[in-house]
Design a protein around this motif. Structure first.
Motif, PDB file in Angstrom:
ATOM      1  N   LYS A 148       0.832  -1.201   0.000  1.00 42.50           N
ATOM      2  CA  LYS A 148       0.000   0.000   0.000  1.00 42.50           C
ATOM      3  C   LYS A 148       0.866   1.250   0.000  1.00 42.50           C
ATOM      4  O   LYS A 148       0.582   2.227  -0.713  1.00 42.50           O
ATOM      5  N   ASN A 149       1.937   1.209   0.795  1.00 41.98           N
ATOM      6  CA  ASN A 149       2.852   2.355   0.815  1.00 41.98           C
ATOM      7  C   ASN A 149       3.515   2.571  -0.541  1.00 41.98           C
ATOM      8  O   ASN A 149       3.710   3.719  -0.970  1.00 41.98           O
ATOM      9  N   GLU A 151       2.153   1.824  -3.422  1.00 41.76           N
ATOM     10  CA  GLU A 151       1.143   2.414  -4.306  1.00 41.76           C
ATOM     11  C   GLU A 151       0.991   3.912  -4.022  1.00 41.76           C
ATOM     12  O   GLU A 151       0.886   4.720  -4.957  1.00 41.76           O
ATOM     13  N   ASN A 152       0.960   4.270  -2.732  1.00 42.48           N
ATOM     14  CA  ASN A 152       0.856   5.692  -2.391  1.00 42.48           C
ATOM     15  C   ASN A 152       2.076   6.472  -2.876  1.00 42.48           C
ATOM     16  O   ASN A 152       1.959   7.597  -3.375  1.00 42.48           O
TER      17      ASN A 152
END
Length: 338
Positions: A148-149, A151-152
């Motif tokens: 997720k990090n 992707e961010n």
């Protein structure tokens, strides 16, 4: 022949004795590692996910191995009960509100259970107690978080790339400031004006502070008005006198207005021809007639004076005027001086 057999038997005996010694040492070594020969107490903990924890894994407390996992079994709905055997020597340091969490022995080592001691105010943990469990992020959870990090971070870098492209092309305020020298000069002028305004504001604030300090000076007018009731009463009396003076001035103004109205009425009369002054000012013919009449009267008075003078010298009336003159002289002499 007999000597050779005895020699062979001796060698075999030595090997057997060494084997027994090694076996005994191994048993005691493994027993020491597994705490087989130590006095222990047992506690349990229930986890939703043991992440590969199995029987025989170690239990750690304050960085020291204090026990092992004696059993792992399912209990309840999708929960796992873990039984631990812990050395009695550390029981006094572990309290009833202690917690347990699953960790790893190194980065990719075996799973272990780490126990914290709890608060010193709580009683000592007892044999058979259940310790609280703290949820620990698993490797999968960590990988999901990292994903997720990532992707961010990708989204942030994409947006930053768009922003930097627009800035290079001169789009937006920042781009215009970086590429348009005129705009940059205007912006710099605005900043300078803001700085000057800030300096002026500071000066005004300083002046206001100085003025407020002056107002708060002991013995000043403001201090007396706020603290001295006699000064306030005097000021109040002065205001009342000013009100009375204003009322008198209003009355005087009304009187002057009334007089002005009368004067205006009289002035209006002068503009009409129904009075002598109005005729003199507004009727030339009437003024000429009146002037002629006055001239006649003047000539008549002159002639009358001449006639009276002639009458005084007339012998018939001369005695009358002499007697009158004597009486007037005698009356003047008898009148006492003022």
């Amino acid at each position: 022949m007999e000597k050779e057999e005895n020699k062979r038997a001796l060698i075999v005996g030595i090997f057997i004795a060494l084997g027994v010694v090694i076996f005994v040492v191994g048993i005691f070594t493994l027993g020491g590692q597994q705490s087989i020969f130590k006095k222990t107490f047992h506690v349990t903990a229930v986890f939703d996910d043991v992440a590969g924890l199995k029987k025989g894994n170690n239990v750690w407390f304050s960085g020291v191995k204090v026990g092992t996992i004696s059993d792992v079994k399912f209990t309840g709905q999708s929960q796992v009960e873990v039984q631990m055997s812990i050395d009695n020597n550390v029981q006094s340091y572990i309290h009833s509100n202690a917690g347990a969490k699953i960790s790893s022995d190194g980065l990719i080592g075996n799973k272990i259970i780490v126990i914290d001691g709890g608060s010193p105010q709580a009683p000592m943990i007892a044999d058979g107690d259940m310790v609280q469990t703290n949820k620990q992020l698993s490797t999968d959870d960590i990988m999901k978080t990292l994903q997720k990090n990532n992707e961010n971070l990708l989204a942030i870098t994409t947006d930053f790339k768009k922003i930097s492209t627009n800035i290079v092309k001169g789009k937006g305020l920042v781009g215009a400031l970086m590429t348009d020298s005129v705009m940059a000069l205007k912006f710099r002028s605005i900043v300078n004006n803001l700085n000057a305004t800030t300096v002026s504001t500071q000066k005004v604030a300083s002046s206001l502070n100085h003025f407020s300090d002056k107002l708060n000076t002991k013995g000043g007018l403001t201090d007396k008005l706020l603290t001295d009731t006699s000064v306030f009463n005097q000021l109040k009396a002065s205001v009342e006198q000013l009100k009375q003076t204003t009322a008198s001035a209003n009355k005087l103004a009304e009187s002057l207005n009334h007089s002005g109205a009368n004067l205006e009425h009289a002035t209006g009369k002068l503009n009409t021809a129904d009075n002598i002054l109005g005729i003199l000012l507004n009727d030339p013919k009437g003024a000429a007639k009146l002037q002629s009449t006055l001239n006649y009267l003047n000539e008549s008075s002159i002639k009358l004076n001449d006639d009276l003078e002639a009458a005084q010298h007339n012998f018939l009336l001369k005695g009358f005027f002499k007697d009158k003159a004597k009486k007037e002289a005698a009356q003047k002499n008898t009148t006492p001086a003022q």
